[in-house]
Design an enzyme around this catalytic site. Structure first.
Site, short mmCIF file in Angstrom:
data_model
loop_
_atom_site.label_atom_id
_atom_site.label_comp_id
_atom_site.label_asym_id
_atom_site.label_seq_id
_atom_site.Cartn_x
_atom_site.Cartn_y
_atom_site.Cartn_z
N HIS A 58 0.77 -1.23 0.07
CA HIS A 58 0.09 -0.24 0.17
C HIS A 58 1.17 1.30 0.27
CE1 HIS A 58 -3.07 -2.73 1.83
NE2 HIS A 58 -3.20 -3.17 0.65
N GLU A 61 1.76 3.57 2.89
CA GLU A 61 2.06 2.81 4.29
C GLU A 61 3.60 3.01 4.33
OE1 GLU A 61 -1.77 0.25 4.78
OE2 GLU A 61 0.37 -1.04 4.57
N HIS A 149 3.35 -3.04 6.90
CA HIS A 149 2.71 -2.62 6.38
C HIS A 149 2.06 -1.44 7.42
CE1 HIS A 149 0.14 -3.96 2.99
NE2 HIS A 149 1.07 -5.12 3.64
N GLU A 211 1.41 -5.60 10.57
CA GLU A 211 1.34 -3.85 11.11
C GLU A 211 1.58 -3.30 11.64
OE1 GLU A 211 -1.48 -2.57 8.86
OE2 GLU A 211 -2.36 -4.48 8.02
ZN LIG Z 1 -1.46 -2.34 4.16
#
Ligand SMILES: [Zn+2]
Length: 330
Positions: A58, A61, A149, A211
């Site tokens: 993404h 990020e 991420h 994350e």
């Molecule tokens: Zn992500």
């Protein structure tokens, strides 16, 4: 050199004129494509893992990209020596340059071999799948993939790992996640076609979507909060074992339900900016849908992860999770 590779990947398309391979303290590197770099040790450390590290799947990020930049700078300067094969990937380059999550579709749902879609992001998914296939074919030992991420919202556990679902679960080394100062682990209950799922499903690699805090622009990230992660990447590059972390520090959750958006008339029963892992008691109405009706918490509290009411029809609007015991670790 490596710094340049990162900068070029971030600012411009693949420049065919620049150096495609070179030396590093302890080994060499090869540029396999735009944003795809392989590090090859002269002599791997005993027990070194074959590691895929990806960031920017993404585009907005940025903290993981900064971590990668630090790692490459340390390798280039000789503060670290390459002792393990590594594939370093910057995922969605146009989205990274535009500082947006994606350009036309979410890249992190496209990692499947029977992918039929066409377009920039599907083509990039195919290129990255080929790169991972080639890397694990050249370096089949002790496969590991960390797909890094940051999350859109706050979280009760700012640093957590998502474990992709596969029928045969490769062993997970929870002690490594704990040592990297991750705080929670979320076990998926069905296939989802993410990049980490790709490595787990097709290559039986230990693989996680990590994350690591909240989305912020370049330069605004708190990398000190990620020092455990930074140390883990450094140890992986040098093929070093780290002292085991205390797995008792990790909270484990399993997906109990997926809230699906079935109709236009869909709304969540809570503020959409609620922190990940916020828990709701029995009796809470979590969603209302024109077709599926109400979803009310019935037998035990449920916590919400990744809520998003504005997804397309028949897409997931939230994961509902409950605490569980850790699965066995080797
Ligand atoms: Zn992500």
């Amino acid at each position: 050199m490596l710094d340049e590779w990162l900068t070029l990947a971030l600012v411009d398309d693949d420049d065919p004129g620049r150096e495609r391979e070179g030396r590093l303290p302890g080994g060499r590197y090869r540029v396999l494509g735009a944003g795809i770099l392989e590090l090859i040790p002269d002599t791997p450390a005993p027990g070194a893992r074959s590691v895929v590290i990806s960031a920017g799947i993404h585009g907005n990020e940025t903290a993981p990209i900064e971590l990668l930049g630090e790692l490459l700078a340390a390798l280039e300067a000789g503060r670290l020596h390459v002792k393990a094969p590594m594939l370093v990937i910057l995922g969605n380059l146009p989205a990274i340059r535009a500082q947006t999550r994606f350009i036309s579709t979410n890249l992190n749902r496209l990692f499947r071999r029977d992918l039929a879609q066409s377009g920039d992001e599907p083509e990039r998914a195919r290129e990255l799948m080929r790169a991972v296939d080639g890397f694990f074919a050249r370096h089949p030992e002790r496969r590991l993939h960390l797909d890094m991420h940051t999350a859109i919202r706050d979280s009760r556990y700012p640093r957590f790992a998502v474990v992709p679902y596969t029928e045969t679960q490769p062993a997970s080394r929870w002690q490594d996640l704990a040592a990297a100062e991750l705080q929670a682990v979320l076990l998926q209950h069905q296939h989802s076609w993410t990049f980490s799922h790709y490595s787990r499903h097709y290559h039986a690699a230990e693989a996680y979507t990590l994350e690591l805090g909240k989305v912020r622009p370049f330069g605004a990230n708190d990398l000190e909060a990620l020092s455990g992660m930074r140390d883990w990447l450094a140890a992986l590059a040098e093929g070093r074992e780290r002292p085991a972390g205390a797995t008792s520090e990790l909270r484990f959750f399993a997906v109990a339900f997926e809230l699906m958006r079935k109709s236009e008339a869909f709304r969540l029963g809570f503020a959409e900016d609620v922190a990940n892992f916020t828990e709701f008691p029995v009796g809470t109405r979590l969603a209302e849908d024109g077709e599926a009706g109400e979803f009310v918490v019935d037998t035990a509290p449920l916590a919400v992860v990744f809520p998003n009411a504005r997804v397309e029809l028949n897409a997931r609007a939230a994961l509902l999770v409950r605490p569980c015991d850790p699965p066995a670790s080797p």
